[in-house]
Design an enzyme around this catalytic site. Structure first.
Site, mmCIF file in Angstrom:
data_model
loop_
_atom_site.group_PDB
_atom_site.id
_atom_site.type_symbol
_atom_site.label_atom_id
_atom_site.label_comp_id
_atom_site.label_asym_id
_atom_site.label_seq_id
_atom_site.Cartn_x
_atom_site.Cartn_y
_atom_site.Cartn_z
ATOM 1 C CG LEU A 444 -1.899 -1.174 1.337
ATOM 2 C CD1 LEU A 444 -2.766 -1.017 2.574
ATOM 3 C CD2 LEU A 444 -2.750 -1.305 0.094
ATOM 4 N N GLY A 445 2.039 1.177 0.525
ATOM 5 C CA GLY A 445 2.923 2.333 0.581
ATOM 6 C C GLY A 445 4.088 2.061 1.504
ATOM 7 N N GLY A 449 9.096 5.435 8.273
ATOM 8 C CA GLY A 449 8.705 4.694 9.460
ATOM 9 C C GLY A 449 8.448 3.228 9.233
ATOM 10 N N GLY A 450 8.327 2.806 7.988
ATOM 11 C CA GLY A 450 8.058 1.412 7.688
ATOM 12 C C GLY A 450 7.232 1.288 6.426
ATOM 13 C CG ASP A 561 3.756 13.987 8.368
ATOM 14 O OD1 ASP A 561 3.924 14.798 7.429
ATOM 15 O OD2 ASP A 561 4.183 12.821 8.329
#
Length: 790
Positions: A444-445, A449-450, A561
């Protein structure tokens, strides 16, 4: 001279001639006609405070209407006397107040006797609307009734008063405005006092409010050697304590603070332990890959690591921006996870976690050589030496285990570095994550951060989004790494709102931390890039984003963010905010202290200018700025600028034409004080500025109109307030939601329908849906690479 004044003077002369002892109140009898005299003329000729009370029926006393033919008693209280009345005084003791007391304590007196139907003359008398004094001498029926009515109205008003949200309880702050801690504390104390006066009407006047939840420890210059305990003594004492408790059937350990419990939620270090205990009715399953326990001595750090700042995750390209979804799920912790070890010979030591549960549920788990055991058999679990902080250290090869208790399941895993990591899930079946979920392999992306992938739950075939956190950097301390993950997870599980993503659980498996969240079918960025959105659909998505921001700000959180990448939308048209890795707390409940944020986080095009200029800033207007940029991107299908710095020519033109040559001066401006006369303020001419950047409202290429002229006219006013260069001058979220255009948007939303929620769709639009191959950022990146290769 009035007749009443003449009577008073005659009475005083009679008392002087009789040489009577001085009393605090004198009584004289007047005719009813004297009651109609002008009270103001009476006060001008007398230096005393008078009060009138009728001696007729109580009904007429309540109405404060004189009875024809009745005798009225006029009582005077000397201003120079504070002593109580004698036994022969006609005034009751509780109603005897000197004029000095009444003058100095009028606020209390007016509140006590009720001022809704009364006024007060300049000598302190309580005068009602009919022009008669309203303080009764004996019965006090009218005053008492006013007191009761006033108290009831105050109580009802207080109980119905809503406590304001934290979003608007503190005015926006100028960046770096809290340099002086003393002035900040004094200001916050005064603000807190005013807040309590406004919203805590039932609080007594003689108490002091607590306006901070931070309690400082006393500072100690030096510590005597006899109070110093070495690590060896501490370890030996812990060992002796464990051995002494070996015969007990249950042991209770308590961590020192809530933050330590959250840290122990993932990591726990154990040393050698040897004790016997009975298990407390739980079953578990374990999956081990060749454990070889070598117990290490615990390492204790002497200094505390400073609180880490969020990692800077700035991307100029939307395709490479971070997408780290977290969510909202109201989590109730019923117990604390404990480490469980299987497949170990009885002669080998087994580590045991030493932290307590949040719900005060302490349990022991049985050692077994099987994957599943009944809780009725007793097994011996050797225990080692826990540290004072409740952390123990194991060291063996990769292994993982998962156990369940009632409706809650826990998993325990170990890696080669001797780390023990726990996870907590609700309603879990007690089996490992890999046996409860199937990863579909679809990405998905990914970001700093991961990465996020799809996973399907085997029990009901429901699809979830699973975020796999990045591994710890080599130069990153374990404390910082755990703090970042736990803070993001705890924020996600605390939030509960339709426009916030829901967090299901967090687990640890194969040395990676996984966070399971609800799945939304589309990324908002992918929908925008499809170029199929209508204007009404854009407005609906924008208002949903603002609604989510309003919820965050109302509980004292700021996202920091916000961007299209961090907004997802499901097939029903509900937009949800994700990725709370950079979220911060700006205010705590019942506190007027602003907690400023620091660090540059987010993507460059969405950054507010104060973030790039100052070290500390108010995070709330940062969210407001980013929300406006999101709306501009949805309308224009492009970024207004690449980065909010003067080296960016587009942003430089946006800052031009403002009668100021310094960007820092523009950012640190404060709102103009409200004028007492609007007509005067409009006629007042501004002094001519000597700046080279003279404002020109007719030039659409410079100043705020450079961006606003490209937006619909009805949106320009509120968007212009949201992109004000000065954060202190930007509109807060409450003001934005009250804007006429925002209120007129027909937004899709959820309404409660019994135990579930149903979607109420907007009547003027339909939400765009795209093919799943292009529904997420990862799919768009693949398509872009394929086009570049061709």
């Amino acid at each position: 001279m009035s007749s009443l004044t003449r009577l008073l003077q005659e009475k005083r002369k009679n008392e002087t001639s009789n040489s009577s002892p001085r009393t605090s109140a004198d009584t004289l009898t007047t005719t009813p006609e004297s009651q109609s005299l002008d009270l103001h003329s009476r006060n001008k000729s007398s230096s005393h405070i008078g009060s009138v009370s009728n001696s007729s029926s109580s009904d007429r006393n309540r109405a404060n209407v004189p009875v024809p033919g009745s005798v009225t008693t006029v009582t005077q209280i000397y201003s120079e006397e504070d002593s109580s009345s004698t036994a022969g005084s006609s005034l009751d003791d509780r109603n005897q107040f000197s004029s000095s007391f009444l003058n100095a304590n009028f606020a209390h007196t007016a509140s006590f006797y009720g001022t809704s139907a009364q006024s007060r003359d300049r000598f302190g008398s309580l005068i009602n609307d009919q022009g008669t004094a309203g303080l009764s001498s004996h019965g006090g029926s009218f005053a008492a009734q006013n007191r009761i009515t006033s108290r009831l109205s105050t109580t009802s008003h207080t109980s119905g008063r809503a406590i304001p949200s934290l979003s608007s309880s503190i005015p926006y702050s100028v960046p770096n405005s809290n340099k002086d801690n003393n002035s900040s504390n004094s200001n916050s104390s005064s603000l807190s006092s005013s807040w309590l006066e406004t919203y805590a009407g039932g609080m007594p006047n003689n108490i002091s409010a607590i306006d901070s939840n931070v309690i400082s420890s006393p500072k100690v210059d030096s510590v005597e050697p006899r109070f110093v305990i070495s690590k060896q003594k501490l370890q030996k004492a812990s060992m002796d304590s464990n051995n002494a408790n070996a015969t007990q059937s249950r042991s209770i350990s308590r961590s020192g603070s809530f933050s330590s419990q959250l840290g122990n939620f993932f990591f726990s270090k154990n040393s050698k332990e040897s004790s016997n205990s009975n298990s407390a009715g739980m079953s578990f399953s374990a999956n081990s890959n060749g454990p070889s326990p070598n117990i290490k001595n615990p390492n204790v750090t002497n200094g505390s690591t400073p609180i880490p700042k969020p990692i800077r995750a700035r991307q100029s390209s939307i395709y490479s921006a971070s997408r780290q979804p977290t969510g909202s799920y109201t989590d109730n912790f019923y117990g604390s996870p404990s480490s469980v070890h299987d497949h170990l010979p009885p002669s080998q030591s087994v580590p045991r976690s030493q932290h307590s549960s949040i719900g005060d549920l302490k349990r022991f788990f049985k050692k077994s050589s099987n994957s599943n055991l009944s809780s009725n058999s007793n097994n011996v679990i050797p225990n080692g030496s826990p540290l004072s902080s409740g952390i123990a250290v194991p060291s063996h090869s990769h292994s993982s285990s998962h156990f369940a208790a009632g409706n809650n399941s826990y998993s325990t895993s170990y890696n080669g570095n001797g780390d023990t990591i726990y996870s907590h899930s609700h309603g879990g079946s007690g089996i490992p994550f890999s046996k409860r979920y199937i990863k579909t392999g679809a990405d998905l992306g990914a970001g700093a951060g991961g990465s996020v992938k799809l996973a399907q739950r085997i029990s009901d075939n429901k699809i979830f989004a699973v975020k796999e956190f990045r591994t710890k950097f080599e130069n990153e301390s374990k404390r910082d790494y755990v703090k970042k993950i736990t803070s993001e997870y705890c924020i996600g599980t605390t939030l509960n709102h339709p426009n916030i993503i829901e967090t299901i659980e967090i687990v640890y498996e194969n040395d990676r931390i996984l966070q399971v969240m609800e799945y939304c079918e589309y990324d908002l960025f992918a929908i925008v890039m499809s170029n199929k959105m209508s204007y009404e659909e854009i407005c609906c998505c924008f208002k949903q984003i603002l609604t989510g921001v309003q919820y965050l700000h109302s509980i004292g959180l700021a996202h920091r963010d916000l961007k299209l990448d961090n907004c997802v939308i499901n097939e029903k048209g509900i937009v949800k905010l994700i990725d709370f890795g950079a979220a911060v707390v700006f205010s705590y409940p019942f506190s007027k202290n602003l907690v400023e944020a620091s660090g540059i986080v987010g993507s460059d095009p969405y950054l507010a200018p104060e973030v790039c200029i100052f070290a500390k800033y108010d995070p709330r207007p940062v969210d407001i700025w980013s929300s406006a940029i999101i709306f501009a991107c949805m309308i224009l299908k492009k970024f207004p600028w690449k980065i909010p710095k003067l080296r960016d020519n587009s942003f430089k033109l946006f800052c031009s034409g403002r009668d100021c040559d310094s960007l820092s001066s523009l950012v640190t401006r404060t709102p103009d004080p409200p004028s007492y006369d609007e007509s005067h303020s409009t006629e007042k001419k501004k002094p001519e500025s000597s700046s080279n950047n003279v404002s020109d409202p007719n030039n659409v290429n410079i100043g705020p109109q450079r961006l606003l002229h490209s937006l619909p006219e009805e949106t320009q006013h509120i968007v212009g307030r949201m992109i004000d260069l000065a954060p202190a001058c930007r509109g807060n979220i409450e003001e934005i939601m009250e804007d006429p255009w925002i209120r007129s948007i027909d937004m899709c939303h959820l309404v409660e329908d019994g135990l579930s929620f149903k979607v109420v769709r907007g009547e003027d639009h339909h939400h765009t849906q795209v093919d799943q191959s292009e529904a997420h950022i990862a799919g768009l990146e693949k398509k872009k690479k394929k086009q570049n290769n061709q």
